[in-house]
Design a protein around this motif. Structure first.
Motif, PDB file in Angstrom:
ATOM      1  N   GLU A  40       0.819  -1.209   0.000  1.00 42.51           N
ATOM      2  CA  GLU A  40       0.000   0.000   0.000  1.00 42.51           C
ATOM      3  C   GLU A  40       0.860   1.269   0.000  1.00 42.51           C
ATOM      4  OE1 GLU A  40      -3.648   1.654  -0.382  1.00 42.51           O
ATOM      5  OE2 GLU A  40      -3.404  -0.484  -0.058  1.00 42.51           O
ATOM      6  N   ALA A  41       2.016   1.210   0.636  1.00 37.94           N
ATOM      7  CA  ALA A  41       2.855   2.395   0.781  1.00 37.94           C
ATOM      8  C   ALA A  41       3.722   2.676  -0.436  1.00 37.94           C
ATOM      9  CB  ALA A  41       3.745   2.253   2.019  1.00 37.94           C
ATOM     10  N   CYS A  42       4.388   1.655  -0.958  1.00 39.62           N
ATOM     11  CA  CYS A  42       5.382   1.904  -2.002  1.00 39.62           C
ATOM     12  C   CYS A  42       5.022   1.320  -3.360  1.00 39.62           C
ATOM     13  CB  CYS A  42       6.750   1.380  -1.560  1.00 39.62           C
ATOM     14  SG  CYS A  42       6.845  -0.422  -1.459  1.00 39.62           S
ATOM     15  N   GLY A  43       4.000   0.460  -3.409  1.00 39.16           N
ATOM     16  CA  GLY A  43       3.596  -0.130  -4.680  1.00 39.16           C
ATOM     17  C   GLY A  43       4.437  -1.307  -5.137  1.00 39.16           C
ATOM     18  N   MET A  44       5.419  -1.703  -4.337  1.00 39.37           N
ATOM     19  CA  MET A  44       6.244  -2.854  -4.692  1.00 39.37           C
ATOM     20  C   MET A  44       5.477  -4.146  -4.370  1.00 39.37           C
ATOM     21  SD  MET A  44       9.026  -1.482  -5.849  1.00 39.37           S
ATOM     22  CE  MET A  44      10.277  -2.742  -5.789  1.00 39.37           C
TER      23      MET A  44
END
Length: 151
Positions: A40-44
């Motif tokens: 959710e935070a970095c899209g990784m």
């Protein structure tokens, strides 16, 4: 009415009522499809269970993270989100834990996916041993939240 049919009908109605009844209310960690779900935070892509984390929100939704530090930073910057439960994985066993019950090893020597250097442990002694071995420190969940608190 046939007694068998009556018994079956009662059993069916009781099962339906139980399924629609209130749940225990305790949130559970979400299922993570490793290699498919994204942070959710970095899209990784979330790929390593040892470092994956999640939150259950009061609205019933869940957020998934590839790194404990990403979860902490994400929520520190979004204080309006109402978290019902925080989840992390026990580093050795990869079992889900409630984050409030975990001990966290913090060290630059921990190669977490986004470089936050955090690993969670169910056993505080195991966290202390791990941190000692890699030159780190051990934090409680509240101490960890303080480290990531917005200024």
């Amino acid at each position: 009415m046939n007694p068998r049919v009556l018994a079956f009908t009662i059993l069916l109605l009781a099962s339906a009522a139980a399924a629609c009844g209130p749940s225990s209310g305790a949130p559970a960690p979400p299922e993570i499809a490793y290699g498919l779900d994204v942070c959710e935070a970095c899209g990784m892509i979330v790929s390593d269970a040892r470092f994956a984390a999640a939150t259950a929100l009061e609205d019933g939704s869940a957020l998934k993270f590839d790194d404990i530090g990403d979860m902490m930073r994400y929520h520190a910057s979004r204080p309006n989100l109402r978290v019902q439960a925080w989840f992390v994985h026990d580093h050795p066993s990869e079992a889900w834990l409630e984050a409030q019950n975990a001990a966290f090893a913090l060290s630059p020597g921990i190669a977490s996916p986004m470089g936050h250097g955090l690993a969670a442990f169910a056993d505080p002694a195991a966290a202390a041993d791990y941190a000692t071995d890699i030159g780190g420190e051990v934090l409680t969940f509240n101490e960890l939240r303080s480290r990531y608190a917005a200024p």
